[in-house]
Scaffold this active site. Structure first.
Site, short mmCIF file in Angstrom:
data_model
loop_
_atom_site.label_atom_id
_atom_site.label_comp_id
_atom_site.label_asym_id
_atom_site.label_seq_id
_atom_site.Cartn_x
_atom_site.Cartn_y
_atom_site.Cartn_z
N ASP A 1 6.18 3.55 -15.06
CA ASP A 1 5.12 4.10 -14.23
C ASP A 1 3.83 4.21 -15.04
OD1 ASP A 1 3.48 5.53 -12.60
OD2 ASP A 1 5.03 6.94 -11.96
N CYS B 1 -0.57 2.19 -7.92
CA CYS B 1 -0.51 1.47 -9.20
C CYS B 1 0.37 0.22 -9.11
CB CYS B 1 0.01 2.38 -10.32
SG CYS B 1 -1.07 3.79 -10.67
N ARG B 2 1.69 0.40 -9.14
CA ARG B 2 2.58 -0.76 -9.28
C ARG B 2 2.68 -1.63 -8.03
NH1 ARG B 2 7.48 2.84 -11.14
NH2 ARG B 2 6.35 4.15 -9.66
N SER B 3 2.98 -1.03 -6.87
CA SER B 3 3.21 -1.88 -5.69
C SER B 3 1.94 -2.55 -5.16
CB SER B 3 3.96 -1.13 -4.58
OG SER B 3 3.24 -0.03 -4.10
N ASN C 1 2.02 4.08 -4.35
CA ASN C 1 1.30 2.95 -3.74
C ASN C 1 -0.17 2.92 -4.16
OD1 ASN C 1 0.37 1.71 -0.45
ND2 ASN C 1 1.15 0.52 -2.15
N CYS D 1 6.49 1.36 -4.35
CA CYS D 1 6.61 2.23 -5.52
C CYS D 1 6.48 3.67 -5.04
CB CYS D 1 5.60 1.87 -6.60
SG CYS D 1 3.87 2.05 -6.11
P1 4NP Z 1 2.74 4.20 -8.57
O1 4NP Z 1 2.23 5.27 -9.65
O2 4NP Z 1 4.03 4.77 -8.01
O3 4NP Z 1 2.96 2.98 -9.38
O4 4NP Z 1 1.64 4.08 -7.54
C1 4NP Z 1 2.05 6.63 -9.39
C2 4NP Z 1 0.90 7.05 -8.75
C3 4NP Z 1 0.70 8.40 -8.53
C4 4NP Z 1 1.64 9.32 -8.95
C5 4NP Z 1 2.79 8.90 -9.57
C6 4NP Z 1 2.99 7.54 -9.79
N1 4NP Z 1 1.41 10.71 -8.73
O5 4NP Z 1 2.22 11.54 -9.26
O6 4NP Z 1 0.45 11.09 -8.05
#
Ligand code: 4NP
Length: 147
Positions: free
Chosen positions: A122, A14-16, A12, A9
């Site tokens: 997200d 939240c989702r992945s 790295n 994702c």
């Molecule tokens: P992820 O979520 O891609 O599912 O891990 C996010 C985590 C952090 C951010 C964006 C999405 N950020 O903007 O810091």
């Protein structure tokens, strides 16, 4: 044959990592190499978002061992399958995929057309962790069936 799977994702955190942890439980005993990474590197070395780990823990899944890392070129040789969470992840992965590399790129929700959406939303901004974990759980189980 698919022996190694990398979930990807943006952050790295939240989702992945959630997909990694859920899939690891689902695929227990299959001897698969399972990992996750982010396209951004913004949270390198950090544990997963506490909102993701708390929702996973509620479901009996541990994410405490996971630390964020960035996708690297070697991942395209090390993994048979690289699974992106959304359209932007897929574009970012294609942009760094070395020519002729081993890995096949797929998007997670392509395994769960019944959900009626193509991208895992997200949750970092939307704060919809239970909904996102449900989606990841369903799609990961279909992914496992497909192997
Ligand atoms: P992820 O979520 O891609 O599912 O891990 C996010 C985590 C952090 C951010 C964006 C999405 N950020 O903007 O810091």
């Amino acid at each position: 044959m698919t022996r190694s799977i990398l979930f990807v994702c943006l952050g790295n955190i939240c989702r992945s990592p959630t997909a990694e942890a859920i899939f690891r439980v689902q695929a227990q005993g299959r001897g698969l190499l399972i990992d996750s990474a982010g396209t951004s590197g913004w949270h390198d070395g950090k544990p997963s978002d506490p909102r993701a780990s708390a929702e996973a823990r509620r479901r009996g899944i541990d994410m405490s061992y996971i630390r964020s890392r960035k996708v690297i070129r070697e991942d395209f040789e090390r993994f048979d399958l690289i699974v992106g969470m959304d359209t932007q992840n897929m574009a970012d992965l294609r942009a760094i995929q070395p020519a002729g590399s081993r890995a096949r790129l797929v998007k997670l929700l392509d395994y769960a057309p019944e959900l009626g959406i193509t991208d895992v939303p997200d949750p970092y901004f939307e704060d919809n962790f239970p909904e996102v974990l449900d989606m990841i759980d369903i799609a990961c189980s279909h992914l496992l069936e497909s192997l």
